[in-house]
Structures are given as C-alpha cells and as structure tokens.
Design a protein around this motif. Structure first.
Motif, PDB file in Angstrom:
ATOM      1  N   SER A  88      37.073  -0.630  10.412  1.00  0.00           N
ATOM      2  CA  SER A  88      36.868   0.285  11.536  1.00  0.00           C
ATOM      3  C   SER A  88      38.107   1.074  11.958  1.00  0.00           C
ATOM      4  O   SER A  88      38.074   2.302  12.079  1.00  0.00           O
ATOM      5  CB  SER A  88      36.326  -0.494  12.745  1.00  0.00           C
ATOM      6  OG  SER A  88      37.204  -1.549  13.096  1.00  0.00           O
ATOM      7  N   MET A  89      39.232   0.386  12.199  1.00  0.00           N
ATOM      8  CA  MET A  89      40.425   1.083  12.684  1.00  0.00           C
ATOM      9  C   MET A  89      40.972   2.039  11.626  1.00  0.00           C
ATOM     10  O   MET A  89      41.432   3.142  11.945  1.00  0.00           O
ATOM     11  CB  MET A  89      41.509   0.080  13.089  1.00  0.00           C
ATOM     12  CG  MET A  89      41.158  -0.805  14.274  1.00  0.00           C
ATOM     13  SD  MET A  89      40.772   0.088  15.798  1.00  0.00           S
ATOM     14  CE  MET A  89      38.981  -0.020  15.800  1.00  0.00           C
ATOM     15  N   LEU A  90      40.892   1.639  10.372  1.00  0.00           N
ATOM     16  CA  LEU A  90      41.359   2.502   9.291  1.00  0.00           C
ATOM     17  C   LEU A  90      40.485   3.750   9.180  1.00  0.00           C
ATOM     18  O   LEU A  90      40.983   4.851   8.916  1.00  0.00           O
ATOM     19  CB  LEU A  90      41.358   1.748   7.959  1.00  0.00           C
ATOM     20  CG  LEU A  90      41.829   2.546   6.731  1.00  0.00           C
ATOM     21  CD1 LEU A  90      43.252   3.045   6.920  1.00  0.00           C
ATOM     22  CD2 LEU A  90      41.711   1.689   5.464  1.00  0.00           C
ATOM     23  N   LEU A  91      39.187   3.590   9.423  1.00  0.00           N
ATOM     24  CA  LEU A  91      38.275   4.738   9.375  1.00  0.00           C
ATOM     25  C   LEU A  91      38.650   5.770  10.437  1.00  0.00           C
ATOM     26  O   LEU A  91      38.622   6.980  10.173  1.00  0.00           O
ATOM     27  CB  LEU A  91      36.836   4.262   9.587  1.00  0.00           C
ATOM     28  CG  LEU A  91      35.741   5.323   9.434  1.00  0.00           C
ATOM     29  CD1 LEU A  91      35.773   5.953   8.045  1.00  0.00           C
ATOM     30  CD2 LEU A  91      34.363   4.721   9.711  1.00  0.00           C
ATOM     31  N   VAL A  92      39.025   5.302  11.639  1.00  0.00           N
ATOM     32  CA  VAL A  92      39.444   6.241  12.691  1.00  0.00           C
ATOM     33  C   VAL A  92      40.787   6.879  12.336  1.00  0.00           C
ATOM     34  O   VAL A  92      41.011   8.063  12.599  1.00  0.00           O
ATOM     35  CB  VAL A  92      39.552   5.547  14.064  1.00  0.00           C
ATOM     36  CG1 VAL A  92      39.628   6.605  15.163  1.00  0.00           C
ATOM     37  CG2 VAL A  92      38.374   4.639  14.320  1.00  0.00           C
ATOM     38  N   VAL A  93      41.698   6.104  11.729  1.00  0.00           N
ATOM     39  CA  VAL A  93      42.992   6.645  11.303  1.00  0.00           C
ATOM     40  C   VAL A  93      42.781   7.786  10.316  1.00  0.00           C
ATOM     41  O   VAL A  93      43.353   8.876  10.467  1.00  0.00           O
ATOM     42  CB  VAL A  93      43.866   5.543  10.657  1.00  0.00           C
ATOM     43  CG1 VAL A  93      45.098   6.173   9.988  1.00  0.00           C
ATOM     44  CG2 VAL A  93      44.316   4.526  11.694  1.00  0.00           C
TER      45      VAL A  93
END
Length: 312
Positions: free
Chosen positions: A32-37
């Motif tokens: 999830s966090m990597l997708l937003v990055v």
C-alpha cells in the motif's frame, strides 16, 4: 455552477469512482505505502521541471501535500490493503462532503443555505442506507483498524479543501490567481519521503524492491491511472472548483462517487450491489439535486408567468 464546470465535476466523479477498484487491483502486486509513493513520484516528476511553482507560500504547498498525499492516502490505501472493500471505501470517503462545509463554516465563515443543509441531510441518509446494506452483507468481517483508517481519510481530505481555499484567497487578495493544477503537481513532491518511511515500517527493503522490479501490467496501469487520472486531473479540477464556488456547493458533488465506485467494483471485482445500495444511491442523487439546483430560476419563471397572466 456553469455547465462546463458541471461536466468537469461529473468526469472527476467517474474517474474517482473507478479509482477505488484501481487501487484494489494495484494492491494485488504492490504494498500500500509503496503504491502511494509511486503514484506521487509519477505525479510530480518530471512535471515540476516544466510547470511553474504556484504563486503561494511554501507552507500551503507542504500542508496540502501532507493532508492529501500523506495522511489521506496512507489511511485509505492501508485500510484497503488489510481488508476494506473498494465499494465501501468509496462510500465512507464521501463523508468529506459534510465535513468540508462544516470546516468552511468554522474557518472561512462561509454560511450554509437551508437547501444545502436539507440536501446534505438527505444525501447523508443515502450514505446511511448504503452503509446499513454493508452491515447486513458482513461489514463486521472488516477489521476494525481498516474501518477507523477509512473513516479518518475524509477528515484529511476536507482539511486539504480548506487549505486550497485559503491559499487561493491569499493569492486573490494580492490580485493574483492561484494555479490549482500547479498546486497539485508541486505538492506531489511532499508525500514520497514520508510515505517511504511508512513503507519501511510496514515492509522490509527487500520486499519493496522486489515489488518495484516485478511490476506487472496491472500494477503499472494502476500507478499511471492514480497519478494522471485520479491525482493530476481529478484533484486539479476539484481544487479549481473548490476555489471557484462555495464549499457547500462543490463538496456534495463527490457524493456521486459511491455510485460509480459501487458499479465499477461490481463489474471488475464482482462485489455485489444490493437493492438497498441502489436505494441509497437514489437518495444520494435526490440530495445532490436539492443542494445544487438553483431554485431561483424556477421562482423567476413562475413569477414571470404570473406577471404575463396579470397583464393579459
């Protein structure tokens, strides 16, 4: 609202509605966090080298980037990663439509018209109906953490609406016009580093690196859609509308997002759409019509007809 702005708002609604399904698809291959990055790296670069910095103070750029990119999307994406369905997420996020006018009343001293209050209450009841349908279909199976995080996301979205409005008014006071598209692009340089820290707190560097080098077609599509469609176009147009019209006029339009969100999730992810959810969608539409239709037009028409009859 002008006809052109209504059309743009409806396009945003369609893109944002499908956005939740796209997020779910993207999370199938990327944490999830990597997708937003990745979303914000594509949003900001290389655009910042070609688009002029918005004529506002850095504090507004940073705050907008933090509230929209870091706080809102870290909550939403992680909630969806740990079990929040795309259709339900599209519903809960629209709480901003009620939070935004309240914050505008508190911080911008904007007045709420009676029809806005009535329309918002009707639309809110539509959200409640859809939410009740979700409960009967098993929302209790969704982790409590996912529900809390999803409920927090619209609060941060509403706060970002206030920030963009304040920045716009500050620019107007100096005889300038704030370029909202530029604000979206330049605020995009803020989220990657904080979100990367969040990503490293949730996953190992090796896990994140493997996800990057093994991006599949669906993941790449998801990143591009989120960056160009949902962020650059969606938030660019939305911020312009927020700056142009009263908060109570624009914010409720996002209540249409659950309708396109539920439909897209049903078609692509096979999430069920019950009769009760359809009823809720119809109630939301009724509330939106009451909130946004200019009844003065009808009053003037009736008065004109009455005057013509008297003359005759």
């Amino acid at each position: 609202m002008k006809k052109k702005d209504i059309i743009l708002a409806l396009l945003v609604v369609i893109i944002w509605g499908a956005n939740f399904t796209v997020i779910k698809l993207g999370l199938g291959g990327v944490p999830s966090m990597l997708l937003v990055v990745l979303r914000y790296i594509i949003t900001a670069f290389p655009a910042v080298f070609f688009i002029k910095k918005p004529n506002t103070e850095w504090k507004y750029i940073i705050l907008y980037g933090l509230f929209v990119g870091v706080l809102q999307f870290s909550c939403l994406f992680y909630a969806m990663e740990i079990g929040m369905p795309a259709g339900i997420a599209s519903i809960v996020l629209q709480l901003q439509a009620f939070i935004s006018p309240i914050l505008a009343l508190l911080f911008l001293k904007e007045k709420l018209k009676a029809k806005q209050i009535v329309g918002s209450l009707i639309a809110a009841s539509g959200l409640i109906i859809i939410g009740m349908a979700a409960v009967s279909d098993g929302i209790s199976a969704i982790p409590l953490e996912a529900i809390v995080l999803t409920a927090a996301a619209p609060v941060f979205w509403a706060a970002s609406n206030i920030i963009s409005r304040v920045a716009s008014e500050k620019a107007a006071a100096k005889g300038e016009k704030l370029d909202m598209f530029s604000l979206v692009v330049w605020s995009g340089i803020i989220p990657p580093i904080p979100l990367l820290i969040f990503a490293l707190m949730l996953d190992t560097p090796q896990t994140l690196w493997n996800a990057v080098i093994n991006l599949n077609g669906i993941s790449i599509f998801a990143v591009l859609y989120l960056a160009f469609g949902a962020t650059l176009f969606g938030y660019g147009v939305w911020s312009k509308l927020i700056a142009k019209y009263p908060m109570g006029k624009v914010a409720p339009i996002s209540l249409l997002v659950p309708i396109t969100g539920l439909l897209t999730a049903r078609i692509v992810l096979s999430e069920q759409l019950s009769a009760m959810q359809w009823l809720g969608a119809s109630v939301i539409l009724t509330g939106l019509i009451i909130t946004n239709v200019n009844f003065d037009i009808f009053k003037n028409f009736i008065n004109k007809q009455s005057s013509n009859n008297v003359t005759k």
